[in-house]
Design an enzyme around this catalytic site. Structure first.
Site, PDB file in Angstrom:
ATOM      1  N   HIS A 195      -5.057  -9.001  81.000  1.00 38.69           N
ATOM      2  CA  HIS A 195      -5.502 -10.268  80.400  1.00 38.69           C
ATOM      3  C   HIS A 195      -6.558 -10.936  81.268  1.00 38.69           C
ATOM      4  O   HIS A 195      -7.464 -11.592  80.768  1.00 38.69           O
ATOM      5  CB  HIS A 195      -4.304 -11.201  80.180  1.00 38.69           C
ATOM      6  CG  HIS A 195      -3.430 -10.750  79.060  1.00 38.69           C
ATOM      7  ND1 HIS A 195      -2.143 -10.323  79.255  1.00 38.69           N
ATOM      8  CD2 HIS A 195      -3.677 -10.619  77.737  1.00 38.69           C
ATOM      9  CE1 HIS A 195      -1.625  -9.965  78.083  1.00 38.69           C
ATOM     10  NE2 HIS A 195      -2.536 -10.132  77.147  1.00 38.69           N
ATOM     11  N   ARG A 338      -4.381 -16.863  66.487  1.00 40.13           N
ATOM     12  CA  ARG A 338      -3.100 -16.280  66.900  1.00 40.13           C
ATOM     13  C   ARG A 338      -2.295 -17.369  67.590  1.00 40.13           C
ATOM     14  O   ARG A 338      -2.821 -18.075  68.444  1.00 40.13           O
ATOM     15  CB  ARG A 338      -3.326 -15.103  67.855  1.00 40.13           C
ATOM     16  CG  ARG A 338      -2.025 -14.425  68.213  1.00 40.13           C
ATOM     17  CD  ARG A 338      -2.248 -13.192  69.044  1.00 40.13           C
ATOM     18  NE  ARG A 338      -2.665 -13.534  70.398  1.00 40.13           N
ATOM     19  CZ  ARG A 338      -2.984 -12.619  71.313  1.00 40.13           C
ATOM     20  NH1 ARG A 338      -2.967 -11.341  71.009  1.00 40.13           N
ATOM     21  NH2 ARG A 338      -3.340 -12.984  72.523  1.00 40.13           N
ATOM     22  N   ASN A 460      -3.989  -2.879  72.955  1.00 43.30           N
ATOM     23  CA  ASN A 460      -3.801  -3.071  74.406  1.00 43.30           C
ATOM     24  C   ASN A 460      -2.311  -3.013  74.749  1.00 43.30           C
ATOM     25  O   ASN A 460      -1.893  -2.322  75.670  1.00 43.30           O
ATOM     26  CB  ASN A 460      -4.353  -4.429  74.857  1.00 43.30           C
ATOM     27  CG  ASN A 460      -5.812  -4.600  74.497  1.00 43.30           C
ATOM     28  OD1 ASN A 460      -6.511  -3.616  74.337  1.00 43.30           O
ATOM     29  ND2 ASN A 460      -6.258  -5.832  74.370  1.00 43.30           N
ATOM     30  N   ARG A 471      -0.443  -2.409  81.551  1.00 41.55           N
ATOM     31  CA  ARG A 471      -1.884  -2.501  81.297  1.00 41.55           C
ATOM     32  C   ARG A 471      -2.655  -3.124  82.460  1.00 41.55           C
ATOM     33  O   ARG A 471      -3.873  -3.023  82.524  1.00 41.55           O
ATOM     34  CB  ARG A 471      -2.143  -3.287  80.001  1.00 41.55           C
ATOM     35  CG  ARG A 471      -1.634  -4.694  80.047  1.00 41.55           C
ATOM     36  CD  ARG A 471      -1.630  -5.330  78.678  1.00 41.55           C
ATOM     37  NE  ARG A 471      -2.882  -5.990  78.360  1.00 41.55           N
ATOM     38  CZ  ARG A 471      -3.093  -6.715  77.262  1.00 41.55           C
ATOM     39  NH1 ARG A 471      -2.132  -6.842  76.357  1.00 41.55           N
ATOM     40  NH2 ARG A 471      -4.242  -7.300  77.038  1.00 41.55           N
ATOM     41  N   CYS A 508      -7.632  -4.780  66.801  1.00 42.79           N
ATOM     42  CA  CYS A 508      -8.255  -5.830  67.613  1.00 42.79           C
ATOM     43  C   CYS A 508      -8.001  -5.669  69.109  1.00 42.79           C
ATOM     44  O   CYS A 508      -8.296  -6.570  69.878  1.00 42.79           O
ATOM     45  CB  CYS A 508      -7.821  -7.214  67.138  1.00 42.79           C
ATOM     46  SG  CYS A 508      -6.074  -7.506  67.354  1.00 42.79           S
TER      47      CYS A 508
HETATM   48  C1  PEP Z   1      -3.544  -6.370  72.156  1.00 41.46           C
HETATM   49  O1  PEP Z   1      -2.451  -6.310  72.722  1.00 41.46           O
HETATM   50  O2  PEP Z   1      -4.216  -5.361  71.848  1.00 41.46           O
HETATM   51  C2  PEP Z   1      -4.116  -7.675  71.814  1.00 41.46           C
HETATM   52  C3  PEP Z   1      -5.190  -7.777  71.067  1.00 41.46           C
HETATM   53  O3  PEP Z   1      -3.508  -8.764  72.349  1.00 41.46           O
HETATM   54  P1  PEP Z   1      -3.707  -9.221  73.891  1.00 41.46           P
HETATM   55  O4  PEP Z   1      -4.747  -8.326  74.500  1.00 41.46           O
HETATM   56  O5  PEP Z   1      -4.119 -10.625  73.840  1.00 41.46           O
HETATM   57  O6  PEP Z   1      -2.361  -9.018  74.456  1.00 41.46           O
HETATM   58 MG    MG Z   2      -1.248  -8.103  72.837  1.00 37.79          MG
END
Ligand code: PEP
Ligand code: MG
Length: 581
Positions: A195, A338, A460, A471, A508
């Protein structure tokens, strides 16, 4: 004497060029090494501590004087307060005594005592106490960096362009340093899809990861980082400084001018199928205007990032004003807000993170909001009120089970009722969708999709939870790969369920902006791909080069591949073929 120039190769995380002064952040990021000392070494340690305190005090005095000349009085008051903390004789006396009692090095003893003090302050509900804890940490950082020999006297650390150099930086700290003049970030630990990386990219600020860098970069030294190549230059030559300054000017506007060149939106494939290319946004920023002008929809607005540097979420009116401004700007198209995806590494303001053994598997996303239902409903009411132009949708993060969706849906209905009672207008048919980013949700997509209006696949998190690979952890970056056939199979299951129920499906996660993936996802039949605005232009161009019928033939061979590497090879071959056409 000229400072030694040095070039370090790091891993590029967020593009752009930053020129500034290094600000090494130690407290909370570095375990100051514990070294036993003999009775005869105690005096030398105390002398070293006193010297570090002296240098820090002079530095803070200079900063205060320079701030009172060039900046507001509130900034100079901050340095005044820090000066008092640095020279607190009662505290220093206790540290000196402890060095002798514990027979440990001054840095270790000082650091432990600081941690104890700030821990107490952070536990308090009083904002002033928590702010004091931050000031104490800022002072301790300076003293520890001088004590460890990393510090370099500099009056430019605040007020000028700074490049925080830290072991790691959680998302909230990226924002907080941004407000204090950060122009780029250098971290020892981090990964492309963390993030923090997303925030840096969203702010269009460069970020580079370089392991073991804390002992290579002295605080205060001149630094250039190139977030596209991962190049880090310590004490650059004047010529390098001037060259990079020119390049820096070109980065932000380049994204805007490329989007401006988009003639047709949405782009269509060679055989005439429109493919929606959308943007992920996190903050109001310089690219919003051009995205709105070109009617590029926002399929993911990560609302939690708007408030990560606040101590508390604003109330309904405060949030409504924010969302309404965004919805108005994008009135020619759509915005998907969101709801807060807080928890894990996304902690608000200076609140301590919840102590959980596995935060990413813990109280995150919709799970926390269902419990903190009044925060959730306040946000939903604010989004609903911003929906009167009928261009707004609500997206629920981290749904892992049907019961979560039902509970959230009930809270949304209650929020609607509350607004109706007050006579507030909103879109009665506002689309409500879910993020599919947890394997359980993908595997149950057939049932979930039926209940919702649309689906956004968050690759992600889907990758992190499918591969059991954090991640944000570069150590497992080899496993963390959205092209792994297992992740792609879950995507395929979800997309199929959306086709069956005739519901729109968007990808996304970060992989959506990767040109390698685009033909595959078009072949699967996704409705839209939502990405960092920097990727929008190239993706639109690629859509025009592919045939939506032909790319369907990519799907089966890719899904039956044995590894991510083999998937990527196949997709690269395909891309080379269209590039050479
Ligand atoms: C994801 O997990 O792919 C996503 C778009 O949400 P975030 O990256 O904000 O966790
Ligand atoms: Mg996510």
């Amino acid at each position: 004497m000229a400072k030694k120039r040095r070039v370090i190769r790091g891993m590029p995380i967020s593009a752009g060029i930053a020129l500034g002064r290094a600000q090494v952040i130690l407290v909370g990021h570095l375990d100051v090494a514990e070294k036993p000392i003999t009775a005869s070494q105690v005096k030398a340690e105390i002398v070293a501590l006193d010297k570090a305190v002296d240098i820090t005090s002079t530095e803070l005095r200079d900063l205060r004087d320079s701030a009172s000349r060039k900046m507001s009085s509130s900034v100079s008051r901050v340095f005044d307060a820090q000066l008092l903390i640095a020279t607190d004789q009662d505290f220093l006396k206790k540290v000196r005594i402890e060095i002798g009692v514990q027979r440990r090095n001054a840095g270790f003893v000082y650091y432990q005592m600081i941690k104890r003090t700030t821990h107490q302050l952070y536990l308090s509900n009083d904002q002033y106490m928590r702010q004091t804890a931050r000031e104490i940490e800022a002072v301790a950082d300076r003293i520890l960096s001088h004590l460890s020999g990393l510090g370099e006297k500099s009056t430019a650390l605040f007020g000028g362009d700074i490049i925080p150099v830290a072991k790691s930086l959680p998302p909230g700290e990226i924002l907080s340093y941004r407000h204090r003049g950060a122009v780029g970030f250098l971290v020892a630990e981090g990964a492309t899809n963390s993030h923090s990386a997303l925030i840096a990219r969203s702010l269009m600020l460069p970020m580079v990861v370089a392991p073991n860098l804390l002992n290579k970069v002295p605080s205060g030294c001149k630094l250039i980082i190139d977030g596209a190549s991962g190049r880090i230059i310590l004490n650059p030559t004047d010529q390098e400084w001037a060259d990079y300054q020119k390049q820096r000017r070109r980065h932000g506007p380049a994204i805007i001018s490329r989007i401006r060149k988009l003639k047709e939106f949405p782009p269509t494939t060679l055989d005439g199928r429109p493919v929606e290319i959308a943007a992920n946004l996190e903050f109001p920023g310089p690219v919003d205007d051009i995205l709105a002008e070109r009617k590029v929809p926002v399929e993911l607005y990560r609302t939690e990032f708007l408030y990560l540097d606040h101590n508390d979420v604003p109330g309904e009116i405060g949030q409504f004003k924010h969302y309404d401004r965004i919805a108005e700007k994008f009135s020619g198209t759509r915005v998907v807000f969101r709801t807060f995806d807080l928890g894990s590494d996304k902690v608000m303001g200076d609140k301590p993170a919840i102590n959980e053994p596995n935060p990413a598997l813990g109280w995150r996303g919709i799970r926390s909001m269902l419990e903190l239902s009044s925060i959730f409903k306040t946000q939903v009411r604010a989004i609903l009120r911003a929906s009167t132009r009928r261009n707004v949708s609500i997206l629920l993060p981290m749904i892992s089970d049907m019961s979560e969706f039902r509970k959230a849906r009930k809270l949304i209905s209650q929020s609607m009722l509350e607004l109706r009672r007050k006579g507030e207008l909103f879109d009665e048919h506002i689309p409500i969708g879910i993020m599919i980013e947890v394997p359980s949700a993908a595997l149950m997509a057939a049932q979930l999709v039926e209940a919702v209006d649309f689906v956004n696949i968050g690759t992600n998190d889907l990758t992190q939870y499918t591969m059991a690979a954090d991640r944000s952890n570069s150590r497992v970056a080899g496993l963390y790969n959205a092209y792994h056939p297992s992740v792609l199979s879950l995507i395929e299951i979800t997309v199929d369920a959306c086709h069956f129920h005739n519901k729109p499906v968007c990808i996304c996660g970060e992989v959506a902006g990767d040109l390698l993936s685009l033909p595959l996802f078009v072949g699967m039949g996704v409705t839209s791909l939502s990405m960092n605005p920097a990727k929008v232009f190239d993706s639109c161009r690629l859509v025009k080069k592919i045939d939506s019928q032909l790319v369907q033939h990519l799907v089966d061979p890719v899904l039956s591949s044995p590894s991510a590497a083999s998937v990527m090879r196949k997709l690269q071959n395909y891309k080379n073929a269209i590039d050479n056409r």
